[in-house]
Motif scaffolding. Structure first.
Motif: not given
Length: 138
Positions: A68-70, A74-75, A79-81, A86-87
């Motif tokens: 949410q901060k990026m 960046y993604y 975003r899901e990937l 990241l996780g």
């Protein structure tokens, strides 16, 4: 064609990185020439403070919260990937900014496998990194 590619080495997780390289690879680091560090200690301390704060933020937040901060750039469009990758990689970040145990040895092993300036050379690892500035961050 879809389905023809396959992952050969997956280093998004601590387990995958350890399997591929024999240990964790400290990719989240500040790299600087020793001479520059010696001549710019105040700047190095400020950079280190920002780095440690970032590591603490990562430790205290989920991949979703970090994403949410990026910025969207960046993604990209997936975003899901990004959140999923990241996780999976969050355990590889240190929570305090210190060089992880075994990290310098892994970096040396990797570099010595392809870099002729390192291969076959004696490297005093304790001279290649320092936690000195990290230890000063409150």
């Amino acid at each position: 064609m879809p389905g023809e590619a396959q992952v050969l080495v997956d280093m998004r997780t601590a387990e995958g990185t350890t399997q591929a390289l024999g240990g964790l690879y400290p990719a989240s680091s500040l790299y600087m020439q020793r001479a520059w560090v010696e001549g710019h200690k105040e700047q190095v301390q400020k950079l280190t403070r920002a780095f440690v704060k970032t590591m603490r933020f990562i430790e205290a937040h989920s991949a979703e919260e970090i994403a949410q901060k990026m910025p969207k750039d960046y993604y990209g469009n997936n975003r899901e990937l990004y959140v999923k990758a990241l996780g999976a990689s969050l355990p590889m970040f240190t929570d305090d900014g210190r060089m992880p145990a075994g990290g310098p040895e892994t970096v040396l092993k990797v570099l010595a496998s392809f870099d002729p300036t390192v291969k076959g050379k004696h490297v005093e690892l304790n001279r290649t990194y320092s936690n000195e500035f990290v230890e000063r961050v409150k």
